[in-house]
Write a protein that holds these residues in place. Structure first.
Motif, PDB file in Angstrom:
ATOM      1  N   ARG A  28       0.764  -1.369  -0.127  1.00 29.50           N
ATOM      2  CA  ARG A  28       0.014   0.164  -0.113  1.00 29.50           C
ATOM      3  C   ARG A  28       0.924   1.167  -0.027  1.00 29.50           C
ATOM      4  N   ALA A  29       1.973   1.310   0.746  1.00 25.67           N
ATOM      5  CA  ALA A  29       2.786   2.408   0.683  1.00 25.67           C
ATOM      6  C   ALA A  29       4.017   2.277  -0.502  1.00 25.67           C
ATOM      7  N   TRP A  33       0.720   3.559  -3.830  1.00 28.44           N
ATOM      8  CA  TRP A  33       1.316   4.851  -3.669  1.00 28.44           C
ATOM      9  C   TRP A  33       1.965   5.305  -5.190  1.00 28.44           C
ATOM     10  N   GLN A  34       2.750   4.445  -5.792  1.00 27.86           N
ATOM     11  CA  GLN A  34       3.149   4.812  -7.138  1.00 27.86           C
ATOM     12  C   GLN A  34       2.044   4.906  -8.244  1.00 27.86           C
ATOM     13  N   GLN A  36      -0.968   6.205  -7.832  1.00 26.49           N
ATOM     14  CA  GLN A  36      -1.202   7.361  -7.676  1.00 26.49           C
ATOM     15  C   GLN A  36      -0.450   8.260  -8.093  1.00 26.49           C
ATOM     16  N   GLN A  37       0.644   8.315  -8.166  1.00 26.61           N
ATOM     17  CA  GLN A  37       1.795   9.203  -8.618  1.00 26.61           C
ATOM     18  C   GLN A  37       1.720   9.062  -9.999  1.00 26.61           C
ATOM     19  N   VAL A  71      -0.844   7.571   3.179  1.00 27.34           N
ATOM     20  CA  VAL A  71       0.406   7.405   3.204  1.00 27.34           C
ATOM     21  C   VAL A  71       1.042   8.523   3.786  1.00 27.34           C
ATOM     22  N   GLU A  86      -0.834  11.864   2.373  1.00 30.72           N
ATOM     23  CA  GLU A  86      -1.515  11.818   1.085  1.00 30.72           C
ATOM     24  C   GLU A  86      -2.675  10.771   1.275  1.00 30.72           C
ATOM     25  N   ILE A  88      -4.565   7.849  -0.397  1.00 26.12           N
ATOM     26  CA  ILE A  88      -4.476   6.994  -1.547  1.00 26.12           C
ATOM     27  C   ILE A  88      -5.735   6.481  -1.868  1.00 26.12           C
TER      28      ILE A  88
END
Length: 471
Positions: A28-29, A33-34, A36-37, A71, A86, A88
């Motif tokens: 999840r982190a 997270w990636q 989402q970026q 995160v 942020e 997610i």
């Protein structure tokens, strides 16, 4: 305060493109997270459907928060302090195959799903005797995946790009081998095996991000700061690295690097694995017992210490980087990132935790460097050799209790019954090192010298002298 939910903000959600085995803190982190970026830059526009790999997991807790969580990145990055939060939004839903196996197999029907990611712990990529295609679900992760792939094949659809993140060497190859084993045992036919080979891409990968996880000691304070209750928030360091051994086309279909993320797609990840093992894990193992013998307790204290910080610099520059087969500039940049991570003020990294199973870590992480250094120069690297002497000294157990497998502790206990020969006995024990280290030129003499000096001078004075020699 209310619990985090979709009502909190006007979130944007995307169609499912990724099947993700695992819903723990790391994925999840790291992965989500990636995703989402990439989504924020309009490069991927996809989310993950998560498969819970064991019966008891976080699926229901995630559902209670509409699959949203926070995160928090905390640490140093490029010399700057990062302290961000942020929400997610890239976990779309969680399927528990132990409760709803039909929904799990139905994933094979969705043409938008192209990528499969996993982190089921190091033990997850393993063969489980007795798994069958008819079980709902099979026990092991590879067996579950075999069932899903067979359903996809039976529907006449294209395959997947499969990228496991489990921390084992050649993880993609090992996963593929076990799937092929199940396919043969279950008599799924040559056509399926051919489809598996031609239509699917199994990538080996290497992941790197420290994820401390749920900040239990700060939870109330952080909930107050965020303005909502989040029972699944995750703390991670800002740094990340993902090396994927896969086709060049992956850079376009999974454009992580385009989003500015530290992701490398390469034909051969071996040098990068060596880089991580020897430049990230290696310094930990090199510093741990010598620093503890000098009364230092954490990695952060090592990096702040006037003598040991110099030792770390010399270790990288003179003993580690020259032995690795990647461009020097790239290795120096990575070493700089690692030293910055070691200084992370948000992480209290106890040396006692790094000291766990120190012998096997020495064998895997820095013994190859010692042997390579000896072969190329005819000498032994000072700091790494001192680390070996410090480990033998520490395993005497009179200053702090060593933590290792019982068999290892027994070998050291018996060897220390005769202090005059302990160095020779330990170095000659092939079960510890995979070879007889007394055959390495000058190593026994060098180790004995350092062990004697640890008794007479102490660890700090030895480091001070080595630092002067290395200047």
């Amino acid at each position: 305060m209310e619990k985090l939910s979709k009502a909190w903000s006007d979130f944007t959600f995307y169609k499912e493109k990724v099947i993700q085995f695992g819903e723990g803190n790391f994925l999840r982190a790291f992965v989500d997270w990636q995703l989402q970026q990439m989504n924020k830059q309009g490069l991927f526009e996809g989310s993950a459907v998560v498969v819970q790999p064991i019966a008891q997991g976080l699926g229901k807790m995630l559902a209670e928060q509409d699959y949203l969580y926070t995160v928090m990145l905390q640490g140093l990055l490029n010399g700057e302090v990062v302290d961000s939060s942020e929400i997610i939004t890239t976990v779309n839903r969680v399927i528990n195959p132990y409760e709803d196996y039909a929904s799990y197999l139905a994933l094979a029907e969705d043409d938008n799903l192209e990528i499969i990611l996993s982190n089921t712990t190091e033990a997850g990529i393993s063969y489980h005797p007795g798994d069958t295609l008819n079980e709902q679900p099979p026990v092991s992760f590879p067996a579950k995946l075999t069932a899903l792939l067979h359903k996809r094949f039976a529907l006449g659809k294209k395959g997947f790009t499969i990228i496991p993140c489990e921390l084992i060497d050649r993880n993609g190859e090992k996963l593929k081998q076990i799937i092929e084993q199940y396919a043969k045992e279950w008599n799924l036919g040559e056509d399926f095996l051919n489809w598996l080979e031609k239509e699917n891409t199994f990538c080996c990968s290497l992941v790197d991000r420290i994820v401390p996880g749920y900040p239990r000691d700060q939870a109330d304070e952080l909930n107050e700061k965020h303005g909502y209750i989040d029972n699944l928030m995750v703390k991670a360091e800002p740094f990340l690295l993902w090396v994927i051994e896969g086709p060049e086309s992956l850079k376009e279909t999974f454009p992580l690097a385009k989003a500015g993320l530290n992701v490398v797609v390469t034909e051969d990840m071996t040098p990068y694995r060596e880089r991580k093992v020897h430049l990230l894990n290696g310094p930990h193992t090199t510093m741990v017992e010598t620093a503890r013998l000098a009364g230092i307790e954490t990695v952060g204290e090592v990096m702040e210490d006037k003598d040991f910080s110099v030792f770390v610099d010399h270790l990288f520059d003179q003993e580690l980087i020259p032995m690795l087969a990647l461009p020097k500039a790239e290795l120096e940049e990575y070493a700089g990132q690692i030293k910055e991570r070691f200084k992370n003020p948000f992480v209290h990294h106890e040396l006692s935790s790094i000291a766990l199973n120190c012998v096997s870590k020495y064998k895997a992480r820095i013994l190859p460097i010692l042997l390579r250094f000896n072969e190329r120069t005819g000498k032994n690297p000072n700091y790494i050799t001192l680390a070996l002497a410090s480990t033998i000294t520490a395993y005497k157990g009179d200053q702090f209790a060593p933590q290792d497998d019982p068999e290892v502790l027994e070998i050291f206990a018996k060897a220390w019954e005769n202090p005059e020969t302990v160095a020779e006995t330990i170095l000659a024990t092939e079960s510890l090192w995979g070879q007889d280290l007394t055959c390495v030129p000058h190593l026994l003499a060098d180790v004995k010298k350092f062990m004697e000096e640890l008794q007479t001078k102490g660890a700090r004075e030895i480091i001070q002298e080595l630092n002067k020699i290395s200047e």
